[in-house]
Write an enzyme that holds these catalytic residues in place. Structure first.
Site, mmCIF file in Angstrom:
data_model
loop_
_atom_site.group_PDB
_atom_site.id
_atom_site.type_symbol
_atom_site.label_atom_id
_atom_site.label_comp_id
_atom_site.label_asym_id
_atom_site.label_seq_id
_atom_site.Cartn_x
_atom_site.Cartn_y
_atom_site.Cartn_z
ATOM 1 N N GLU A 210 0.176 4.358 1.363
ATOM 2 C CA GLU A 210 0.861 4.938 2.856
ATOM 3 C C GLU A 210 2.254 3.766 3.716
ATOM 4 O OE1 GLU A 210 -0.678 5.488 6.979
ATOM 5 O OE2 GLU A 210 -2.503 5.480 5.344
ATOM 6 N N HIS B 117 0.911 -0.919 0.043
ATOM 7 C CA HIS B 117 -0.216 0.198 0.121
ATOM 8 C C HIS B 117 1.242 1.762 -0.428
ATOM 9 C CE1 HIS B 117 -3.098 3.002 1.334
ATOM 10 N NE2 HIS B 117 -3.513 1.994 1.171
#
Length: 320
Positions: free
Chosen positions: A136, A134
């Site tokens: 992030e 991901h």
């Protein structure tokens, strides 16, 4: 004379509140819009500004060009970094190429970056609870030298993790995780490492927590639950998981009303509707309109909590 149309059967729609855009998403979208206004098109955006197809398509129409890496951007046009955050190497690369860049990283993600750096500077071994790949997570792990952060995705990972020094471990988390799943992973870590350092304030952001609580409130009364959001949106996918865990077998993630399957509603009396933190409210209204075309719909808004958070825009976009 035409026959009167048969009465449409009633359907109750429960709207979860809060839903849709959070302050970080709202700020990120505004940064792209204002950058285009100030510098003209095209403006480059590294990675999808937020994980929603409708938002991305609208910004493309305004003059945003989305790329995955900085080397796809010319040096004479502004580039915006997405709300998910980026590794430290990305702004460093932009500076070395004399590029104008604007960082739309959510301030609550930046808080996690600062925390990770603080733990590293204190010589601690850092565990990040999150989903591999991901953006992030890539951004947070990229704040520190390679190997400084260990990613943990499951309770099993937490039980298998072997630090160099069990008394010198700290953890941080991705901001868009399942509150319940994360609590189980943290409990497993605390059981093994009672002295583990936790964030000053929980890393899972207020918006993720609030939307999951709102889904729980609505799920208790719903036969079907619809979540507006894109499949690559972590917080939207978590909302479906929360609904299913609360007993709503018919919980579905849909991009917009065109993905609504009326077979799901067959026999249902109450439909819950919510939207992930990156999904615009217009999509929610689209689903209500689609249901209203078939059923006699009454809408009830179910309040969990009201949000008043807002984040400042970068100074360069506010100054004249």
């Amino acid at each position: 004379m035409s026959e009167p149309s048969p009465a449409r059967r009633p359907l109750k729609v429960l709207l979860a509140t809060p839903r849709g855009f959070c302050a970080g998403v709202d700020r990120a979208i505004q940064i792209v819009e204002r950058t285009i206004e100030k510098y003209g098109a095209p403006v480059y955006v590294r990675h999808e500004i937020v994980h929603n197809r409708h938002v991305v398509d609208r910004l493309k129409a305004l003059g945003a060009i989305f790329v995955e890496e900085l080397d796809e951007c010319p040096t004479d046009r502004p580039v915006v970094f997405s709300a998910h955050g980026v590794p430290k190497s990305v702004p460093a690369d932009a500076r070395s190429r004399n590029m104008l860049y604007l960082d739309a990283t959510c301030p609550l993600v930046s808080k996690v970056h600062v925390e990770a750096q603080r733990h590293y500077d204190a010589g601690m071994e850092i565990v990040l609870i999150g989903h591999a790949g991901h953006p992030e997570v890539v951004g947070t792990m990229g704040q520190l030298p390679e190997g400084a952060v260990t990613l943990i995705e499951t309770v099993e990972d937490a039980r298998a993790f072997t630090p160099k020094d069990a008394t010198n471990v700290a953890f941080a988390t991705q901001t868009t995780l399942s509150v319940d799943d994360t609590a189980a992973i943290v409990a497993a870590l605390r059981e093994r490492f009672p002295e583990i350092s936790a964030p000053h304030k929980e890393d899972i952001c207020y918006a993720t927590t609030n939307r999951q609580e709102a889904v729980k409130s609505v799920a208790a009364r719903s036969d079907v639950l619809l979540v507006l959001g894109s499949a690559n949106s972590s917080n939207s996918v978590r909302l479906v998981e929360v609904a299913k865990r609360e007993g709503v077998a018919q919980a579905h993630l849909i991009d917009d009303a065109s993905f609504l399957d009326l077979a799901w509603i067959e026999g249902a009396q109450t439909v819950g509707v919510t939207a992930g933190a990156s999904a615009p409210e217009v999509l929610v209204q689209g689903v209500i309109d689609a249901l209203s075309a078939v059923f006699d719909v009454t809408v009830e808004e179910v309040d969990a909590v009201r949000e008043t958070v807002s984040f400042k825009l970068p100074r360069v976009l506010v100054e004249g």
